[in-house]
Structure formats: structure tokens, C-alpha cells
Design a protein around this motif. Structure first.
Motif, mmCIF file in Angstrom:
data_model
loop_
_atom_site.group_PDB
_atom_site.id
_atom_site.type_symbol
_atom_site.label_atom_id
_atom_site.label_comp_id
_atom_site.label_asym_id
_atom_site.label_seq_id
_atom_site.Cartn_x
_atom_site.Cartn_y
_atom_site.Cartn_z
ATOM 1 N N GLY A 174 60.701 49.042 72.676
ATOM 2 C CA GLY A 174 60.189 50.015 71.732
ATOM 3 C C GLY A 174 58.686 50.154 71.768
ATOM 4 N N CYS A 175 58.051 49.720 72.851
ATOM 5 C CA CYS A 175 56.595 49.709 72.947
ATOM 6 C C CYS A 175 56.076 50.917 73.697
ATOM 7 N N SER A 176 55.016 51.519 73.168
ATOM 8 C CA SER A 176 54.276 52.558 73.866
ATOM 9 C C SER A 176 52.921 51.995 74.242
ATOM 10 N N GLY A 177 52.620 51.954 75.528
ATOM 11 C CA GLY A 177 51.314 51.508 75.978
ATOM 12 C C GLY A 177 51.249 50.047 76.365
ATOM 13 N N ILE A 178 50.311 49.749 77.285
ATOM 14 C CA ILE A 178 50.111 48.382 77.770
ATOM 15 C C ILE A 178 49.637 47.432 76.666
ATOM 16 N N PRO A 179 48.727 47.856 75.768
ATOM 17 C CA PRO A 179 48.295 46.912 74.730
ATOM 18 C C PRO A 179 49.445 46.411 73.857
ATOM 19 N N CYS A 180 50.337 47.324 73.477
ATOM 20 C CA CYS A 180 51.497 46.916 72.684
ATOM 21 C C CYS A 180 52.394 45.995 73.498
ATOM 22 N N ALA A 181 52.600 46.314 74.785
ATOM 23 C CA ALA A 181 53.444 45.481 75.647
ATOM 24 C C ALA A 181 52.854 44.090 75.808
ATOM 25 N N ALA A 182 51.533 44.000 75.909
ATOM 26 C CA ALA A 182 50.886 42.694 76.031
ATOM 27 C C ALA A 182 51.197 41.819 74.822
ATOM 28 N N ARG A 183 51.191 42.433 73.640
ATOM 29 C CA ARG A 183 51.529 41.696 72.416
ATOM 30 C C ARG A 183 53.008 41.312 72.390
ATOM 31 N N SER A 184 53.865 42.258 72.771
ATOM 32 C CA SER A 184 55.297 42.040 72.666
ATOM 33 C C SER A 184 55.794 40.994 73.656
ATOM 34 N N TYR A 185 55.352 41.083 74.903
ATOM 35 C CA TYR A 185 55.872 40.194 75.942
ATOM 36 C C TYR A 185 55.133 38.858 76.024
ATOM 37 N N PHE A 186 53.826 38.864 75.703
ATOM 38 C CA PHE A 186 53.040 37.642 75.890
ATOM 39 C C PHE A 186 52.272 37.191 74.649
ATOM 40 N N GLY A 187 52.272 37.988 73.583
ATOM 41 C CA GLY A 187 51.544 37.608 72.382
ATOM 42 C C GLY A 187 50.047 37.588 72.585
ATOM 43 N N LYS A 188 49.539 38.447 73.479
ATOM 44 C CA LYS A 188 48.126 38.443 73.829
ATOM 45 C C LYS A 188 47.508 39.822 73.655
ATOM 46 N N ASP A 189 46.185 39.817 73.502
ATOM 47 C CA ASP A 189 45.436 41.057 73.618
ATOM 48 C C ASP A 189 45.409 41.440 75.093
ATOM 49 N N VAL A 190 45.306 42.738 75.377
ATOM 50 C CA VAL A 190 45.352 43.191 76.756
ATOM 51 C C VAL A 190 44.243 42.566 77.603
ATOM 52 N N TRP A 191 43.107 42.234 76.995
ATOM 53 C CA TRP A 191 41.994 41.635 77.735
ATOM 54 C C TRP A 191 42.218 40.153 78.018
ATOM 55 N N GLN A 192 43.210 39.559 77.388
ATOM 56 C CA GLN A 192 43.503 38.144 77.621
ATOM 57 C C GLN A 192 44.557 37.937 78.714
ATOM 58 N N LEU A 193 45.128 38.999 79.228
ATOM 59 C CA LEU A 193 46.177 38.880 80.241
ATOM 60 C C LEU A 193 45.618 38.313 81.538
ATOM 61 N N ASN A 194 46.383 37.402 82.164
ATOM 62 C CA ASN A 194 46.002 36.951 83.504
ATOM 63 C C ASN A 194 46.632 37.877 84.547
ATOM 64 N N LYS A 195 46.283 37.657 85.818
ATOM 65 C CA LYS A 195 46.730 38.569 86.863
ATOM 66 C C LYS A 195 48.248 38.538 87.056
ATOM 67 N N ALA A 196 48.862 37.386 86.871
ATOM 68 C CA ALA A 196 50.322 37.299 87.006
ATOM 69 C C ALA A 196 51.000 38.141 85.930
ATOM 70 N N GLU A 197 50.491 38.057 84.704
ATOM 71 C CA GLU A 197 51.061 38.844 83.608
ATOM 72 C C GLU A 197 50.835 40.335 83.824
ATOM 73 N N ILE A 198 49.679 40.680 84.373
ATOM 74 C CA ILE A 198 49.394 42.092 84.646
ATOM 75 C C ILE A 198 50.351 42.636 85.695
ATOM 76 N N THR A 199 50.595 41.871 86.770
ATOM 77 C CA THR A 199 51.522 42.356 87.807
ATOM 78 C C THR A 199 52.933 42.503 87.267
ATOM 79 N N MET A 200 53.319 41.646 86.328
ATOM 80 C CA MET A 200 54.649 41.771 85.713
ATOM 81 C C MET A 200 54.727 43.058 84.901
ATOM 82 N N LEU A 201 53.709 43.338 84.075
ATOM 83 C CA LEU A 201 53.721 44.538 83.239
ATOM 84 C C LEU A 201 53.648 45.806 84.084
#
Length: 683
Positions: A174-201
Motif C-alpha cells: 500500500g506504499c506510494s514512493g520510495i520514502p514510504c517503502a523505506a519505512r515499510s520494508y526497513f524502518g528507515k529514512d530513505v537517506w539511511q538506506l544502504n546499497k543492498a537495501e536500495i538494490t532490493m527496492l
């Protein structure tokens, strides 16, 4: 030879289509963007992050919001932007919204596969589709998508377009946008994502539902590996970095159950909306959804269910799940819905799942037989236990060998009920049940066990409530619905309910049945459902008390109550019958509405009764004192069991507290085994 010509034909077709799109692209590049900017309306349009879709009660007050709250970001990590462009649109900074090479490749692959499996869309086209179009895979939509994309490119720069895309693209859950997905899947702000998490998203952008990690972790990892390979190929990762990312663990948060207000109701409405609009439109469009739900009725329903659940647990009665649903007889509008006791423990919405109806089904085919002129309330029917051709129903406890139709239904005599269905005919009853709005009927249900609720799938509480609404509506059935209208973000009405209605039985039949079902409450199995205003209804109890029903109605509301266990396990405990478990829930709920002055109907005035009192000290003889009659039980059996039925329940002993008589209902055994195991999903 045939294969050669077929291949040649595909090649020629592909070349022609490629040439057409190339010419279109060239013309758009040189002459058309400014015209399209005006023609598509993009010139007047300004991007604004949309709000969540909102559900409203029937009085216009906000009920709850659907989907995750959009988290808007002004900018994104550079590696994230590079990865999205590399995977989704590698020539993003070179084209004007239309990548003719990508479209030509997609057309060729679609022709070879014989289906529209590949889109070839640029990031700008995806944004145009997300914001303005449907997900339908047609060439007409593709052309519209191209025209809007070119207009967007004419108005906005590449960085602004990419920013809109990253804030709007659907990401699952039910997420629109990468920032929401970062919170939903990893509980992080989009700027806190590591490269592995970014490639997954970035990987799940292509198909977020298909690559949902909670359902397809291996598929999601394979897709992540594809993204890493693309980045490696384009020089955005070194060989060592790529190898390290493949091995780096992903700590993905669980997809937590819905915690919205009225979760069963909101989930049901969401599923309806998703089937109408698609999940992306629902969660991204900022819709205003006006429902038929009455907030006062919904709150009263939830409180009645919770109260009875606590009471049952205290008494040691093992009915963990309770459902209640109310429908306005005059329109079919759903006014309240409770699908269970605790959404965190059980997400099955039992208000919409089919269950064995037991004796609650009897009024439907009694009405059909009455409508066909086969019986009337005063008709005499044979109630003597006998063999109906390898089917041997029996009555529980003493019962007359003959009974009027009225008494047979009021006291729920089983043999008499099978006799009514036998006279009507199973095929005729089946046809009538379809007219009553029952959609879960199966061919296997065409047998006499149907008389006692023996069905392959059963009937859901919401369909039972809609069916019983026919009686106060004088024979007319209204399709039930819960969405009155939908408005888009700009206030334009995009949907208005237009449900159908039809006459199931004649008015006179409905009036006769209403009189009988009033007596069920007044002096029959539904006595514990009696309230201050006139009501009718019917109880039902199935094998080993697996399904406990009360379906009742007044002139203004039809309500079905079901209690049991969603996994079909036996309800153990003292006095576990529809009349003693579900009827009081209905009564408490309706009393709350009545004393809350929600109903227009008032009790009929009671004429004064003159009584002659005995002389002081004189008592009536003992045999003339009023007694308490124990009405007939309901026993429901299966043709496979030869009338043996389930284990018989004993009548509860007389207690110290004076209560209305409890009419136990002997269950039926479902030959299809429909009550065992997990409930089937609604059809």
C-alpha cells in the motif's frame, strides 16, 4: 516453410510498428511538444503529492484512511537515482519522454510471445501512467501515455521528473514512493538506506506484488541480483562491490496486520475498491470514498461482539470468533460489519466467509414453497420421522406427528421442514435461493440435506442478512453494497452506486412469513432475541455447535450474527446454541440502537389488561399455575449419515435464575465436510 513465413510476417510487422513509433517520436521531438502541453492539460497541471484515500461514514465524517501515509522527499541519494535510471530507463537523460528503441524492442518481444508482456515504458511514461492513466495493457493507452509523457518533459526538467517518479511509484504494501517503502520494508529514512537495501527496492519497482518478500523472498532476491548485474554492467558497481551486495543480509520488517479503525470493515471495503480500481489507483489517487456505514451502528456492533466474547470466555464456551453484519432492507446498504473479535489474532473476516447455515436457512425455502402455493401458514405437514429415500432426518425430543407450517417453523421441527422442501422440490428451492442472492451454491447442494442447512460451502452472514431483509421489504431483494460514491482528488465523482433489486416472493408471501418469524421471536427458538419493537428472525446451530446463528430483522434493519471458530473446530461449553449465544448478541446490539434513539420505529401501544385477583389467602391450584414450555429442538442431519446426525445435546437443567426458554438446536453434519479446516475465501 510455414514457420519461416510466420517468422517473416512477425518481422515485417515489427519493423512497420517500429518505423511508425520512430516517426511518431521524431515528429514529437520536433513539432508537437508545445501543442501537447496544451492539448493534454499538463500546462495547467501542477504536481502536488497526493493525500491518502479517505473512507467516510454515511454522515460524511471521516472513518479511516487507506494505505500508508505518503512520505514526500525533496531529494534522494545519488546511488538510488542512478540505480533507478539504470534499471528502469537507461536513456532517461537522452530522450524526450519517448524511447523509440525501447518501444521497438517491446513490440518485437510482444509479437514473438503473442501477448502484451513487455511495456518498454520510460520513467516519464511510467509517471504519466501512475498519475493519469490505468494499468490496462493496450496500444491505445500506450499512445496516450506517450503523449502525456512528452508534455511532461516539455514542462519539467529531468531532475524534477525523476523526483516525482520516486515519490509516486507504487512499491507494494500500500506504499506510494520510495520514502514510504523505506519505512515499510526497513524502518528507515530513505537517506539511511544502504546499497543492498536500495538494490532490493529498485528491483521490486517492476512488480511489487510479485516480488513481495513476505510471499516470494527467493523471487525478490533473484530480482535484486538482476539489478546488481545491470549496475555492474553499466559501471556503477565494481565486481567486489557487486559480490558484497549479493551476500549482504536484508533485515526486512514484517508486514504487520492492519491497525486501522474497524479493520475488518476497512479491509472489506478496500478489497472492493481494489477490484474496481486496482491497488495502485486506490493507494495513490487521494480518493474520497463515501460509504453506507452508520458510525453509531458500527460502534454498537463492535461493542456487542466484544461484550459477548468476554462473556463466553468467562463461561468457558470456546467460540473465539464472532461476526455481525447489518443491512438496510430498503436499499441493501451495509450499515455495520464486524468480522471477528481480535484482528491482530485472526484476520479472517467471518462476516463475508460462507459457513454452514443450519436451520437459519429454513425461512428461505419455506417462503419459496408458500410463494408457489404449495403451503400456507395453516397447512398441515407430516412431522413423523421417516425415510426420504436414504435420507432419514429426525426430531429432537417429543414432537407431534403432524404440525401446522407455522408451528413447524416456530419450533424448528426438522422432519416437517424436510417435508416442505421435498414438496417444493430441490431444484425449485435451489433456483429460489439464487434469487435470494446466495452466490455460494454448488451442484452438490441439490439434495434434501439442504433443508437443514447441509451445504458444500454454506452461506456468509452478509448474504444471510441481505436475504432476510426481503421479509420487511415485502418480498423485494436489494443487492447489498457499501460504497455510495467515490470522488477523485479534484472532487469529480468517478463512481456512484447503482445496485440492482428484484422481487423474490410476493408481498402476501412476505407478510405471511413475517408473521411466522415474529412468532419465532415471541414464543419460539428466537425468544432470547426479543426487543421492545416488533422483530422476526431465525436461529441456527450446526454439527457439534460449530456454527451458531441468529438472523433477525426489524422494519429498519436486517442483521445476521454468527459465532464459532474460523477453523471449524467444535464450540465446547454449556448451552452452545444459536438461540443462547448469537441471539443475545443481536438483542444487545439492537437494544443499544433502540435506546440510543437511532430507530424511527416505536413499540406498539399495549392495551390494558384487567385481571381478577384471587381473594386474599386463596391460591390457584398447582396444576393451573403457568408453566414454561420448552420448544422443539432443531436437529440437522446429513444424507450420508442416514439420519443419525451429530451427538445429541441434552437440555440444560433448570437454574436458579428465571430466563426465557432456551431452544437447543441439534446440528447437521455436512456431507461435503465444508465446516472443517480453514474457511474458504468469499466468491
Amino acid at each position: 516453410m510455414v514457420r519461416f513465413f510466420k517468422t517473416l510476417g512477425l518481422l515485417i510487422t515489427g519493423l512497420v510498428l517500429f518505423a511508425l513509433f520512430f516517426i511518431l517520436g521524431a515528429s514529437l521531438t520536433q513539432t508537437m511538444p508545445k501543442v501537447l502541453l496544451v492539448g493534454t492539460g499538463i500546462k495547467q497541471w501542477e504536481y502536488q503529492p497526493r493525500e491518502q484515500s479517505v473512507l467516510y461514514y454515511s454522515d460524511g465524517q471521516e472513518m479511516t484512511r487507506l494505505g500508508y501515509k505518503r512520505i514526500y522527499s525533496e531529494n534522494f541519494p545519488e546511488f538510488l537515482k542512478q540505480a533507478v535510471v539504470a534499471v528502469e530507463d537507461r536513456r532517461f537523460y537522452e530522450h524526450n519522454g519517448l524511447d523509440t528503441r525501447g518501444i521497438g524492442r517491446a513490440i518485437w518481444n510482444n509479437l514473438r510471445s503473442g501477448s502484451k508482456t513487455e511495456g518498454g515504458s520510460t520513467v516519464t511514461q511510467q509517471l504519466a501512467r501512475t498519475l493519469f492513466l490505468s494499468q490496462e495493457k493496450t496500444y491505445t493507452r500506450k499512445i496516450k501515455e506517450v503523449l502525456i509523457a512528452v508534455a511532461i518533459e516539455e514542462k519539467y526538467g529531468k531532475d524534477a521528473i525523476l523526483n516525482m517518479y520516486l515519490n509516486e511509484i507504487y512499491m507494494g504494501r500500500g506504499c506510494s514512493g520510495i520514502p514510504c517503502a523505506a519505512r515499510s520494508y526497513f524502518g528507515k529514512d530513505v537517506w539511511q538506506l544502504n546499497k543492498a537495501e536500495i538494490t532490493m527496492l529498485v528491483g521490486i519497482i517492476q512488480a511489487p506484488e510479485a516480488y513481495a518478500p513476505e510471499r516470494n523472498f527467493e523471487g525478490m532476491k533473484a530480482r535484486q541480483d538482476t539489478v546488481i548485474n545491470v549496475l555492474l554492467e553499466q559501471g556503477l558497481l565494481s565486481v567486489d562491490e557487486a559480490a558484497a551486495l549479493r551476500e549482504q543480509p536484508l533485515h526486512i520488517k514484517e508486514s504487520t496486520p492492519d491497525s486501522r479503525r474497524h479493520p475488518y470493515l476497512a479491509g472489506y471495503i478496500s478489497s472492493k475498491l481494489e477490484s474496481m480500481l486496482g491497488s495502485k489507483s486506490l493507494y495513490q489517487a487521494g480518493l474520497k470514498i463515501y460509504t453506507t456505514v452508520d458510525s453509531r451502528m458500527q460502534d454498537a456492533a463492535e461493542k456487542a461482539v466484544q461484550k459477548q466474547a468476554r462473556s463466553l470466555a468467562y463461561q468457558g464456551i470456546a467460540a473465539r470468533d464472532i461476526a455481525l453484519v447489518s443491512i438496510d432492507p430498503a436499499s441493501g446498504a451495509v450499515k455495520s460489519m464486524v468480522g471477528g473479535v481480535d484482528f491482530q489474532k485472526n484476520q479472517f473476516n467471518m462476516a463475508v466467509l460462507p459457513r454452514q447455515p443450519g436451520s437459519a436457512i429454513k425461512p428461505l425455502y419455506y417462503a419459496a414453497a408458500m410463494d408457489k402455493g404449495i403451503i400456507n401458514p395453516d397447512s398441515t405437514v407430516n412431522n413423523k420421522p421417516r425415510d426420504f429415500g436414504n435420507y432419514k432426518p429426525k426430531n429432537y425430543g417429543p414432537s407431534p406427528e403432524k404440525s401446522s407450517v407455522r408451528n413447524a417453523l416456530v419450533n424448528s421441527y426438522n422432519v416437517a421442514s424436510v417435508e416442505v422442501l421435498n414438496q417444493l422440490g430441490v431444484n425449485e428451492a435451489y433456483a429460489y435461493l439464487e434469487r435470494w442472492g446466495i452466490t455460494t451454491l454448488q451442484e452438490e447442494d441439490k439434495n434434501l440435506a439442504l433443508a437443514l442447512g447441509g451445504m458444500n460451502k454454506g452461506i456468509s452472514p452478509i448474504q444471510m442478512a441481505a436475504a432476510f431483509a426481503v421479509f420487511p421489504e415485502r418480498g423485494k431483494y436489494h443487492e447489498y453494497y457499501c460504497i455510495e460514491r467515490i470522488e477523485d482528488a479534484g472532487g469529480r465523482v468517478v463512481f456512484t452506486n447503482r445496485s440492482n433489486s428484484w422481487q423474490v416472493i410476493s408481498r402476501s408471501t412476505a407478510d405471511m412469513m413475517d408473521s411466522i418469524l415474529n412468532d419465532v421471536v415471541r414464543c419460539g427458538t428466537g425468544s432470547r432475541a426479543a426487543i421492545a419493537i416488533k422483530s422476526g428472525g431465525k436461529t441456527g446451530t450446526t454439527t457439534d455447535s460449530r456454527d451458531l446463528w441468529y438472523v433477525g430483522y426489524t422494519r429498519e434493519l436486517s442483521t445476521a450474527v454468527w459465532a464459532g471458530n474460523s477453523d471449524g473446530t467444535v464450540v465446547k461449553g454449556y448451552s452452545s446454541y444459536g438461540g443462547s449465544i448469537s441471539a443475545p448478541i443481536w438483542r444487545d446490539y439492537m437494544n443499544t440502537l433502540y435506546y440510543g434513539k437511532i430507530f424511527y420505529e416505536k413499540p406498539a401501544p399495549t392495551p390494558p389488561v384487567e385481571e381478577e385477583l384471587p381473594d386474599e389467602g386463596e391460591l390457584a391450584p398447582e396444576d393451573e399455575l403457568p408453566g414454561e414450555e420448552i420448544p422443539q429442538d432443531e436437529e440437522e442431519t446429513s444424507p450420508d449419515k442416514g439420519g443419525e446426525g451429530g451427538q445429541q445435546e441434552e437440555l440444560p437443567p433448570a437454574g436458579e435464575e428465571k430466563k426465557p426458554p432456551v431452544i437447543p438446536e441439534q446440528p447437521e453434519e455436512n456431507p461435503a465436510g465444508g465446516t472443517s479446516g480453514l474457511p474458504q475465501l468469499p466468491q
